[in-house]
Every structure is written in C-alpha cells, then in structure tokens.
Scaffold this motif. Structure first.
Motif, PDB file in Angstrom:
ATOM      1  N   ASN A 144     -31.585 -21.302 -84.319  1.00  0.00           N
ATOM      2  CA  ASN A 144     -31.367 -19.898 -83.990  1.00  0.00           C
ATOM      3  C   ASN A 144     -32.644 -19.106 -83.727  1.00  0.00           C
ATOM      4  OD1 ASN A 144     -28.505 -20.153 -85.762  1.00  0.00           O
ATOM      5  ND2 ASN A 144     -28.468 -18.720 -84.040  1.00  0.00           N
ATOM      6  N   SER A 174     -25.873 -20.711 -85.923  1.00  0.00           N
ATOM      7  CA  SER A 174     -24.839 -19.685 -85.985  1.00  0.00           C
ATOM      8  C   SER A 174     -24.642 -19.063 -84.606  1.00  0.00           C
ATOM      9  CB  SER A 174     -25.220 -18.595 -86.992  1.00  0.00           C
ATOM     10  OG  SER A 174     -24.389 -17.459 -86.836  1.00  0.00           O
ATOM     11  N   GLU A 177     -25.031 -15.264 -84.896  1.00  0.00           N
ATOM     12  CA  GLU A 177     -26.431 -14.836 -84.946  1.00  0.00           C
ATOM     13  C   GLU A 177     -27.049 -14.867 -83.546  1.00  0.00           C
ATOM     14  OE1 GLU A 177     -30.675 -16.168 -87.028  1.00  0.00           O
ATOM     15  OE2 GLU A 177     -28.758 -16.844 -87.878  1.00  0.00           O
TER      16      GLU A 177
END
Length: 219
Positions: A144, A174, A177
């Motif tokens: 991420n 994620s 995210e």
C-alpha cells in the motif's frame, strides 16, 4: 555559472507529443499509455485485454523495454501488430521514440493502440507521448505504500488498476486504503480492481476501454 531552470526542459518533447496526438486523432485511433513498476502484470493484462477485444477492434501495441523483445513475442502470438522499442538503459519512452515508429503502423486501420511503457513508477509519469489516456497498474504484492510514495505517477493518470486481486488473501494489502490514498492526490482518477490472471473484474476494464473508444471517435 547560473542555469535558468524556469524554461520547460521537456518543451521539444511536448511539441512532438502534440504532433503525435494530432496524427492519432486524425486516424481515430485511441491510444492508451500503460505504466507500472516491473512485474505488476502489464503484459498479462494486455494479453487478456486483446482476447476480449480482438473480435471488435483492430489492436496494435508499442512495446517498451530496456532490452529483449520477450513481451512483444507474447503479444505477437495473439496475431497483434507489435513494434518493439528497446531503450538500452533508458527508464522511459518519450514522444520522439513514438514518432519514429508511427510510420510502421497503418493507423487508419488501427482502432486501439496500446503503449506498454518501461516498468518504472518514476520516469514515465513526466512524459507525454501523445496518448489519449494514461493508465497505471499497481499489483497487490507491491504493498500500500506505492501510491503515497510515488504521487506524481498516480496524480497524472486517468485510471489506476489494482491487479492481482486473486492474491489478496495471501498478502498485506488494503483496497480501501488504496482508494483513500488515490482520492487524496487524484480525486478524478478512477480505480478498478481485477486479476489479469483469473479474469476477475476484467469486464469493468473492458467497458472502460469501450467507452474511451467511443469518446475518442466522436467528431
């Protein structure tokens, strides 16, 4: 000795990019500049994209790599006109490189031209090739941190593809995210989630290309 850095050092490249764009527009050829870090899955995504679209559109590819034509060979196996550009160490394609090989294509017969750029999340972002759209591919194993660490790349793209979602159960990544990070630096950019390997989610990508083509050929 002072060097004035206020002048656009990419001015000449941008002039060539404008000329490229005019040629593509004249021929109603949709041009998509596909970028990512090495190994994100650009070529696999192109292979699957071609399989979905080849019966509807005439497709061609400009393949950029530092060396070899291995990815180009994979695409040629699908019967797609593919022209290789080897930069021999250069970290990106530029408009001049594209201009030199445009004559190798009969653009009047090509509906969609994909440019697979050099695998790099830095250099390619700053160069206009004359494309209609910039697309960046981010694979879930990369983590991420890539969107916030390489904001210029993601700020200058029209659509971000999260690839290899079939690996989500096995890596720490994620989607939420990623959406939040992308929205913070590029609220207009679209985000698609797919797996080029399994085909999951690829219908949304195909729809996006169809819509982009219709927009491209409008008078």
């Amino acid at each position: 000795m002072k060097v004035n850095l206020r002048e656009d050092v990419l001015k000449d490249h941008n002039v060539v990019a404008k000329l490229n764009r005019e040629i593509f527009k004249k021929n109603n050829t949709l041009v998509i500049n596909l970028m990512s870090s090495p190994g994100a899955g650009k070529t696999t995504l192109l292979e699957e994209t071609v399989k979905y679209l080849v019966n509807k559109f005439t497709i061609a590819v400009i393949e950029g790599d530092l060396a070899t034509d291995r990815d180009a060979q994979r695409l040629r196996l699908l019967g797609i006109k593919t022209v290789q550009i080897n930069t021999v160490g250069g970290c990106h394609l530029d408009a001049r490189m594209i201009a030199k090989i445009i004559p190798e294509f009969d653009l009047n017969q090509i509906d969609i031209l994909f440019i697979e750029n050099i695998g790099n999340l830095v250099c390619p972002s700053g160069y206009d090739l004359g494309q209609d759209y910039k697309v960046v591919v981010l694979s879930v194993p990369e983590g991420n941190d890539k969107i916030p660490k390489y904001p210029v790349m993601f700020r200058r793209t029209d659509i971000t593809i999260i690839n290899k979602i079939d690996l989500l159960p096995y890596v720490s990544f994620s989607i939420e995210e990623a959406k939040k990070d992308l929205a913070a630096i590029n609220p207009q950019a679209q985000l698609l989630e797919l797996s080029a390997q399994t085909g999951e989610g690829i219908e949304d990508w195909i729809k996006w290309i169809n819509d982009a083509y219709l927009q491209c050929v409008k008078p």
